[in-house]
Motif scaffolding. Structure first.
Motif, short mmCIF file in Angstrom:
data_model
loop_
_atom_site.label_atom_id
_atom_site.label_comp_id
_atom_site.label_asym_id
_atom_site.label_seq_id
_atom_site.Cartn_x
_atom_site.Cartn_y
_atom_site.Cartn_z
N PRO A 172 0.81 -1.23 0.00
CA PRO A 172 0.00 0.00 0.00
C PRO A 172 0.84 1.27 0.00
CG PRO A 172 -0.28 -1.20 2.06
CD PRO A 172 0.53 -2.08 1.15
N ARG A 173 2.02 1.23 0.62
CA ARG A 173 2.92 2.40 0.61
C ARG A 173 3.30 2.73 -0.83
NH1 ARG A 173 7.29 0.45 3.51
NH2 ARG A 173 6.54 1.29 5.49
N ARG A 174 3.70 1.72 -1.58
CA ARG A 174 4.12 1.92 -2.96
C ARG A 174 2.94 2.33 -3.84
NH1 ARG A 174 8.83 0.54 -5.39
NH2 ARG A 174 8.77 0.39 -7.64
N GLN A 175 1.79 1.70 -3.65
CA GLN A 175 0.61 2.04 -4.45
C GLN A 175 0.16 3.47 -4.17
OE1 GLN A 175 -1.97 -1.21 -3.29
NE2 GLN A 175 -1.61 -2.27 -5.23
N TRP A 176 0.19 3.89 -2.92
CA TRP A 176 -0.20 5.25 -2.58
C TRP A 176 0.75 6.24 -3.24
CZ3 TRP A 176 2.20 9.02 0.64
CH2 TRP A 176 1.41 10.15 0.88
N CYS A 177 2.05 5.96 -3.18
CA CYS A 177 3.03 6.87 -3.77
C CYS A 177 2.92 6.93 -5.30
CB CYS A 177 4.45 6.45 -3.37
SG CYS A 177 4.81 6.70 -1.62
N ALA A 178 2.30 5.92 -5.91
CA ALA A 178 2.13 5.89 -7.36
C ALA A 178 0.89 6.66 -7.81
CB ALA A 178 2.04 4.44 -7.85
N GLU A 179 0.04 7.09 -6.88
CA GLU A 179 -1.16 7.85 -7.21
C GLU A 179 -0.78 9.24 -7.74
OE1 GLU A 179 -4.57 7.44 -7.03
OE2 GLU A 179 -4.21 5.31 -6.68
N LEU A 180 -1.38 9.63 -8.85
CA LEU A 180 -1.11 10.96 -9.42
C LEU A 180 -1.46 12.07 -8.43
CD1 LEU A 180 -0.27 12.81 -11.72
CD2 LEU A 180 -2.60 12.63 -12.62
N SER A 181 -2.53 11.88 -7.66
CA SER A 181 -2.91 12.91 -6.69
C SER A 181 -1.89 13.03 -5.55
CB SER A 181 -4.30 12.62 -6.12
OG SER A 181 -4.29 11.43 -5.36
N VAL A 182 -0.99 12.07 -5.45
CA VAL A 182 0.07 12.10 -4.43
C VAL A 182 1.36 12.66 -5.02
CG1 VAL A 182 1.50 10.68 -2.92
CG2 VAL A 182 -0.95 10.23 -3.10
N HIS A 183 1.84 12.10 -6.11
CA HIS A 183 3.13 12.55 -6.65
C HIS A 183 3.01 13.76 -7.57
CE1 HIS A 183 2.50 10.76 -10.63
NE2 HIS A 183 2.14 9.63 -10.04
N GLY A 184 1.82 14.05 -8.07
CA GLY A 184 1.61 15.25 -8.88
C GLY A 184 2.44 15.29 -10.16
N GLY A 185 2.82 14.14 -10.68
CA GLY A 185 3.60 14.11 -11.91
C GLY A 185 5.11 14.17 -11.72
N LYS A 186 5.56 14.27 -10.48
CA LYS A 186 7.01 14.31 -10.24
C LYS A 186 7.65 12.98 -10.59
CE LYS A 186 8.95 16.61 -6.96
NZ LYS A 186 9.38 17.07 -5.64
N ARG A 187 8.87 13.03 -11.02
CA ARG A 187 9.58 11.82 -11.41
C ARG A 187 10.03 10.96 -10.24
NH1 ARG A 187 13.13 14.24 -16.40
NH2 ARG A 187 11.33 14.71 -17.70
N THR A 188 9.69 11.37 -9.05
CA THR A 188 10.06 10.59 -7.86
C THR A 188 9.04 9.51 -7.56
OG1 THR A 188 9.00 12.28 -6.50
CG2 THR A 188 11.38 12.45 -6.80
N ALA A 189 8.00 9.38 -8.37
CA ALA A 189 7.00 8.34 -8.17
C ALA A 189 7.62 6.98 -8.46
CB ALA A 189 5.80 8.57 -9.10
N PRO A 190 7.15 5.94 -7.77
CA PRO A 190 7.68 4.60 -8.07
C PRO A 190 7.27 4.19 -9.49
CG PRO A 190 5.85 4.46 -6.52
CD PRO A 190 6.14 5.92 -6.74
N THR A 191 8.12 3.41 -10.12
CA THR A 191 7.80 2.89 -11.46
C THR A 191 7.38 1.45 -11.33
OG1 THR A 191 10.09 2.24 -11.82
CG2 THR A 191 9.44 4.44 -12.57
#
Length: 193
Positions: A172-191
Motif C-alpha cells: 500500500p505504501r508503494r501504491q499510494w506513492c504511485a497515485e497521481l494525486s500524491v506525486h503530482g507528476g514528479k519523477r520521484t513516483a515509483p515505477t
C-alpha cells in the motif's frame, strides 16, 4: 519533526491580560500542516520546542494532555499517518492535500489516551531518535528509509504489532506513492519496473 517558530507576537498596550488568556487557551507544541504539499513537504505535523500559537498554514492542535503531542506528531508522519491525512483532505491539486481546522479532529490517529505512562515514555524515546532525522517528501515514502524506520518504531515498538506487518505495508505504501494525486507528476513516483 522539530520546527522553530518564525515570528514573535507582542501584546498591544492595554491588552496584555487578554493576550495571556489567549495564550493559555491556545498555545501548544503540536502543529498540523493544513495545506500539505505531499510531493514537496515531508511533514504532516511538527512539534515546536516550546508552546506556540500556530498560523494559518500550520495551526496548533490542542490535546487534553500535553504528553499526547509527541505520539500524535510521530503517528502523523508515519506512512499510515500521511495516507490518513491525504484521504481526509481535499485533493483539488495533484500533489497537495488540504485539511480544514474543523477537519483535523477527524484524522485517523492512534488513541493516545490508551497509552500507558511507559508507552508515552517510549514515544518520547522514539521522538528523540527521529526528531532531527531527514525525511523525504511524503510522496517518496516508498523509498524513504527514515519514514520506514519510523513506521517500524511506531507500529512494532510502540504499539506492539508483530513485525510481520512491515512487509505487507510495502504494497500500500508503494501504491499510494504511485497515485497521481500524491506525486503530482514528479519523477520521484515509483515505477512499475
Amino acid at each position: 519533526m522539530v520546527v522553530g517558530p518564525d515570528s514573535k507576537g507582542t501584546a498591544r498596550p492595554g491588552c496584555e491580560e487578554k493576550a495571556v488568556g489567549v495564550w493559555e487557551r491556545t498555545a501548544s507544541r503540536l502543529h498540523f500542516n493544513q495545506d500539505f504539499r505531499i510531493n514537496s513537504q515531508p511533514l504532516a505535523a511538527c512539534v515546536t520546542p516550546e508552546p506556540t500559537i500556530g498560523g494559518a498554514a500550520w495551526p496548533n492542535f490542542m490535546c487534553g494532555d500535553g504528553r499526547w503531542e509527541i505520539p500524535l506528531a510521530l503517528w502523523a508522519n508515519t506512512t499510515l499517518g500521511i495516507i490518513a491525512f491525504w484521504w481526509l483532505g481535499t485533493r483539488h491539486q495533484a500533489g497537495r492535500a488540504r485539511l480544514t481546522i474543523t477537519g483535523l479532529p477527524g484524522l485517523t490517529v492512534i488513541d493516545t489516551r490508551r497509552l500507558s505512562p511507559a508507552r508515552l515514555d517510549l514515544a518520547g524515546d522514539i521522538f528523540d531518535r527521529f526528531r532531527e532525522r531527514e525525511l523525504l517528501p511524503a510522496n517518496e515514502a516508498w523509498q524513504d528509509g527514515t519514514r520506514q524506520a519510523l513506521d517500524r518504531a511506531m507500529l512494532v515498538d510502540l504499539l506492539g504489532i508483530p513485525d510481520e506487518i512491515m512487509e505487507p505495508l510495502q504494497l500500500p505504501r508503494r501504491q499510494w506513492c504511485a497515485e497521481l494525486s500524491v506525486h503530482g507528476g514528479k519523477r520521484t513516483a515509483p515505477t512499475s519496473s
